[in-house]
Scaffold this active site. Structure first.
Site, PDB file in Angstrom:
ATOM      1  N   ASP A   1       0.979  -1.274  -0.308  1.00 50.05           N
ATOM      2  CA  ASP A   1      -0.480   0.150  -0.283  1.00 50.05           C
ATOM      3  C   ASP A   1       0.864   1.036  -0.088  1.00 50.05           C
ATOM      4  O   ASP A   1       1.825   1.460   0.272  1.00 50.05           O
ATOM      5  CB  ASP A   1      -1.042  -0.026   1.258  1.00 50.05           C
ATOM      6  CG  ASP A   1      -1.669   0.828   0.779  1.00 50.05           C
ATOM      7  OD1 ASP A   1      -2.776   0.914   1.057  1.00 50.05           O
ATOM      8  OD2 ASP A   1      -1.833   1.786   1.686  1.00 50.05           O
ATOM      9  N   ILE A   2       0.897   1.959  -1.142  1.00 46.12           N
ATOM     10  CA  ILE A   2       1.534   3.500  -1.140  1.00 46.12           C
ATOM     11  C   ILE A   2       1.281   4.522   0.737  1.00 46.12           C
ATOM     12  O   ILE A   2      -0.029   4.963   0.621  1.00 46.12           O
ATOM     13  CB  ILE A   2       0.502   4.235  -3.080  1.00 46.12           C
ATOM     14  CG1 ILE A   2       1.295   3.072  -4.234  1.00 46.12           C
ATOM     15  CG2 ILE A   2       1.665   5.642  -2.257  1.00 46.12           C
ATOM     16  CD1 ILE A   2       0.666   3.991  -4.835  1.00 46.12           C
TER      17      ILE A   2
ATOM     18  N   GLU B   1      -5.244   2.159  -3.304  1.00 50.78           N
ATOM     19  CA  GLU B   1      -3.596   2.636  -3.563  1.00 50.78           C
ATOM     20  C   GLU B   1      -3.067   1.295  -3.207  1.00 50.78           C
ATOM     21  O   GLU B   1      -1.873   1.234  -2.178  1.00 50.78           O
ATOM     22  CB  GLU B   1      -3.177   3.677  -3.020  1.00 50.78           C
ATOM     23  CG  GLU B   1      -3.696   3.680  -0.929  1.00 50.78           C
ATOM     24  CD  GLU B   1      -4.886   4.241  -0.861  1.00 50.78           C
ATOM     25  OE1 GLU B   1      -5.454   4.664  -1.640  1.00 50.78           O
ATOM     26  OE2 GLU B   1      -4.680   4.418   0.244  1.00 50.78           O
TER      27      GLU B   1
END
Lengths: 299, 126, 217
Positions: free
Chosen positions: A175-176, A218
């Site tokens: 996950d960003i 994301e």
């Protein structure tokens, strides 16, 4: 008079006798094979098509002659029986014409089976269309990597297989970090740009056998077949380092992001594919809590 | 001369079919048994000239019945009539001492030819 | 081997004729199968039972309950004799059959990623098609009928309760169930074949049985 149908129909028809000699060869077969009926008639079928002299095809012929049943050769499994060129120039997906074929008995007036027929249908267009649909259906529109649906079906396939045959495989969820901030500061178009940059960087690292998918906004998920925790951890660490070092140039501005990762592995006690995702997710959130830009393995 | 015929088959229809394939004017006497055990007992009491034997039967199979009959009478003429036409079945019954094997569904010609052949054999033995 | 109730759809004589024809048909099938697939097949004496279609899933379940998982090949056949053939294989049969028939990997290619599963499916389908064709074909032949078949459908390695609850049978009142169990001497493969026909076929069947036995009267 009805004999004309034999040559008029848009389907290939081959008739073989019990000695596997060609007895009939319609116009369609002539056109696509480049072999005229008079050239092939009376000769051994396997002389012209030695690749069909295989156990499955020979068994099928024997079975039609002995039992009068029908045998089917689907495009999905066989692609084609006869290696003919495709007639469509628009699609280079297939080297050969995709065919759906079947064979069945021809009986005389006493119901005795004297010949068998094979019919050949050109299904290249349908197959190409189907494949295109399949591809659209399994890709994420923005990033071009696999979508969540595809990953979930692969995951459950992989899970079932490992339950049957044993072995190991891993999942990496990533996950960003602070993605919302990127969107808020630089706008959604920039956010999309970052999503593409991250996914293509990670995609450049994975092996051919791995599956990388966009799992949600994301969040990405990577399935690593035949890979246990130690190797999966190394892979995840490489993802993390690669993204940390990556500088993305958006409209003259350099943007840097980091990712957090969670790793899970198929092992005893994990009862479903969903549970594997859950374990990786839990590890991912621990990575977030413990300061982000970090890899955490399931316990 | 062939006179007494014993038909061993669990299916009454099969026995009827066999009888119907034989000529009516030869003065054959028919005896019937409904399984292998019944077949052996009837064989010993009737001493038929020819015994027609099915293979798959309840209580005692045709294989066992042939073995049993051959123990008592090594000249017994047993014609196996069966739907099982795999080579393995055929060689097994011939090894047990069966005279020949006929396949179901029976053809009149085959049955007559078999009886004529049996007639020759019988004369030679006598 | 004959069990008939349900208001005597076939008379006891018709039942006996059908049984005898089945014995002959299956004997011939086994012999020809040995030639086609190069292995000795043991087919048991077929068992005939007449029942309401609604009882059928329960009946089949009762016979396959020793199998944890099953694979099913299903095919419709139609001539004047028409119905549905269900071939139920025990778990692991697909893999045994692959080994027995020595499918080369080059014979089959596919888009899908799992060649073993595809091969298993294909093999079950092929053997199913041949076994069903042999049994139904010989039976039809003795009754002077010619049947054609739909392409086989296959369900691979499912728990038997799942696999069977998905089956939907025509609710047309009666089913003639012809059940045989088979095994291959080379290899650990066994299973059941159920032929399910409905009312449409019964009238024709009675007539065909009468014509068959007339040859012997």
């Amino acid at each position: 008079m009805f004999q004309q149908i034999f040559d008029a129909i848009n389907i290939g028809i081959v008739i073989l006798d019990k000695d596997m000699k060609v007895h009939g060869w319609n116009r369609w077969m002539e056109v696509h094979s480049g072999i005229a009926e008079h050239e092939i008639k009376g000769s051994s079928f396997f002389n012209t098509f030695p690749h069909l002299n295989n156990p499955k095809f020979v068994r099928s012929c024997k079975s039609v002659f002995s039992f009068g049943n029908f045998c089917f050769f689907s495009q999905k499994l066989h692609h084609h029986l006869f290696p003919f060129k495709t007639t469509s120039y628009a699609d280079f997906r297939f080297e050969f014409m995709q065919q759906s074929c079947a064979m069945g008995p021809l009986r005389d007036e006493n119901n005795e089976i004297k010949y068998l027929f094979i019919y050949v249908q050109d299904v290249t267009e349908v197959a190409a269309y189907e494949q295109k649909l399949l591809e659209i259906n399994m890709r994420d529109g923005l990033t071009g990597i696999y979508n969540r649906r595809f990953l979930e079906s692969k995951l459950s396939e992989e899970f079932n297989r490992h339950q049957r045959y044993g072995g190991v495989f891993s999942l990496v969820m990533l996950d960003i970090d602070f993605f919302k901030k990127v969107n808020d500061t630089h706008g959604h178009q920039c956010g999309d740009f970052i999503l593409k940059a991250v996914s293509s960087r990670v995609a450049s690292i994975i092996r051919n056998v791995d599956y990388l998918a966009r799992y949600g906004g994301e969040e990405f998920c990577c399935l690593l077949p035949e890979t246990g925790i130690p190797a999966a951890l190394t892979v995840a660490e490489r993802f993390r380092a690669a993204i940390e070092q990556q500088e993305t140039n958006y409209d003259g501005e350099i943007i840097k992001v980091t990712i957090s990762l969670g790793v899970s592995e198929f092992r005893k006690g994990i009862e479903s594919a969903e549970m594997m995702v859950k374990k990786a997710d839990e590890a991912l959130y621990r990575a977030k809590r413990e300061g982000r830009n970090k890899v955490v393995v399931m316990d | 001369m062939i006179k007494k015929l014993l038909i061993v088959d669990d299916s009454p229809i099969a026995r009827k079919m066999l009888k119907s394939c034989l000529p009516k004017d030869q003065g054959f006497e028919f005896y019937e048994a409904c399984d292998g055990k019944d077949g052996v007992e009837k064989y010993l009491s009737i001493r038929p000239d020819i015994t027609f034997m099915d293979l798959t039967m309840p209580v005692m199979t045709g294989y066992e019945a042939i073995e049993e009959i051959m123990k008592h009478d090594k000249n017994a003429l047993i014609i196996v009539v069966t739907a099982d036409v795999q080579m393995k079945a055929i060689t097994t019954v011939l090894d047990l001492g069966a005279y020949m094997v006929l396949r179901k569904p029976l053809k009149k010609e085959d049955l007559l030819a078999a009886i004529m052949k049996a007639q020759d054999t019988l004369q030679k033995v006598q | 081997m004959m069990e008939i109730h349900e208001n005597q759809i076939l008379t006891s004589e018709e039942g006996e004729i059908l049984q005898e024809i089945m014995n002959i048909a299956f004997g011939k099938s086994a012999a020809d199968l040995a030639d086609v697939i190069d292995t000795h097949v043991v087919l048991s004496i077929p068992f005939i039972k007449i029942m309401q279609v609604t009882e059928l899933p329960m009946y089949i379940r009762e016979h396959v309950k020793d199998y944890k998982k099953i694979s099913i090949v299903e095919q419709n056949f139609w001539g004047r004799f028409k119905g549905d053939a269900l071939l139920v294989f025990s778990s692991g049969s697909g893999k045994e059959l692959i080994a027995m028939l020595q499918h080369g990997p080059g014979e089959i290619s596919s888009f899908e990623s799992d060649p073993i599963d595809i091969l298993e499916r294909e093999t079950l389908m092929e053997v199913g098609n041949i076994l069903i064709g042999a049994c139904v074909g010989k039976l039809a032949e003795l009754l002077k009928d010619v049947v054609t078949y739909t392409p086989p459908m296959v369900v691979v390695e499912r728990y038997y309760t799942d696999a069977l609850s998905e089956r939907q049978f025509d609710v047309d009142k009666t089913a003639i169930v012809l059940k045989t169990d088979f095994s291959f001497t080379e290899g650990n493969v066994s299973g059941f074949l159920f032929l399910v026909t409905n009312n449409d076929s019964i009238k024709w069947l009675k007539e065909a049985l009468r014509i068959f036995i007339e040859q012997y009267e």
